[in-house]
Design an enzyme around this catalytic site. Sequence first.
Site, short mmCIF file in Angstrom:
data_model
loop_
_atom_site.label_atom_id
_atom_site.label_comp_id
_atom_site.label_asym_id
_atom_site.label_seq_id
_atom_site.Cartn_x
_atom_site.Cartn_y
_atom_site.Cartn_z
N GLU A 153 -0.75 -9.46 1.42
CA GLU A 153 -1.72 -8.13 1.00
C GLU A 153 -1.11 -9.14 -0.84
O GLU A 153 0.10 -8.39 -1.06
CB GLU A 153 -1.22 -7.11 0.81
CG GLU A 153 -1.77 -6.17 0.05
CD GLU A 153 -1.96 -4.61 0.14
OE1 GLU A 153 -1.07 -4.23 0.90
OE2 GLU A 153 -2.54 -3.94 0.05
N GLU A 251 -8.05 3.15 1.09
CA GLU A 251 -6.67 3.27 0.73
C GLU A 251 -6.85 3.76 -0.31
O GLU A 251 -6.20 3.32 -1.38
CB GLU A 251 -5.97 2.34 1.22
CG GLU A 251 -4.71 1.64 0.86
CD GLU A 251 -4.04 0.68 0.72
OE1 GLU A 251 -4.35 0.24 0.03
OE2 GLU A 251 -3.18 0.84 1.50
O1 LIG Z 1 1.59 0.13 -1.54
C1 LIG Z 1 1.03 0.05 -1.16
O2 LIG Z 1 0.28 -0.04 -2.75
C2 LIG Z 1 0.28 -0.42 -0.73
O3 LIG Z 1 -1.18 -1.31 -0.84
C3 LIG Z 1 0.85 -0.96 0.52
O4 LIG Z 1 0.31 -1.82 1.25
#
Ligand SMILES: O=C(O)C(=O)CO
Length: 274
Positions: A153, A251
């Site tokens: 990521e 998220e």
């Molecule tokens: O720390 C963050 O912002 C994340 O998206 C972790 O996955």
Amino acid sequence: MAVPPMRYLPNCSLLFAELPLLDRPAAAKAAGFDAVEFWWPFAEPAPADAEVDAFVSAITDAGVALVGLNFFAGDLAGPDAGVLSVPSRSGEWRDNVAVAASIAERLDVRGLNALYGVRVDDATPAEQDDLAIENLVFAAEAVEAAGATVLIEPLSGPKPYPLRTAADAVGVVEKVRAAGAANVGFLFDLFHLAGNGDDLDAAITAHFGDIAHVQIADVPGRGEPGSGDLDLVSRLQALQDKGYDGWVSLEYTPSAGDTAASLDWLPRSQRGAA
Ligand SMILES: O=C(O)C(=O)CO
């Protein structure tokens, strides 16, 4: 806002955070979701068995799938953003991989997010990058039996985290594959990439084949869709048009602190697994 019919799930480290952690999977189910994801839910890389068992029970008792789980990332609210490329923390990483792999096997977790780690003073970037590939291959091999994929990521924000663009993250995916592990993929996080000024449309075109998971939040602010000005709908539509049939994780931090109110943009009929 009308989002395309895709498979949406809440990240229960940010959503339902008004509740104790172990109550969140059931709250997600009551809100209409069939699946959830979490950041590493324990303070330690290798918690006691009883803590792990309580987490596993919270998921199974709620009747939801745990689709995604972050590996231990150190003090994420503080200076860390992963430990796997930090030489002094490799032991923690390896201990954690064993626990995360066992959770993945017990709960059939599909994706394990491996935050790369920040740059440190006592190693060169090249040393950190070599260690990262070694530790990512180690993790990919450990979760292979569970049929899980290790996710890479990009992050935004002030920490010296080296993966800022889609190309940065996909570059790591390619190196891990070249080192012999196939079960690694790109976590396409629209919030972090847009925050870094990366071109989301170009990323979808260039890197669609590497996308193994999607996460969304609005920009600026990391609130729910509609709280900022990022065009999430057209990007989700583009992903769907190209054939993305994986999960889209919500998220975000509910802007008014109330998860139920923050979900008004997603009709209940679109929350269950398609
Ligand atoms: O720390 C963050 O912002 C994340 O998206 C972790 O996955």
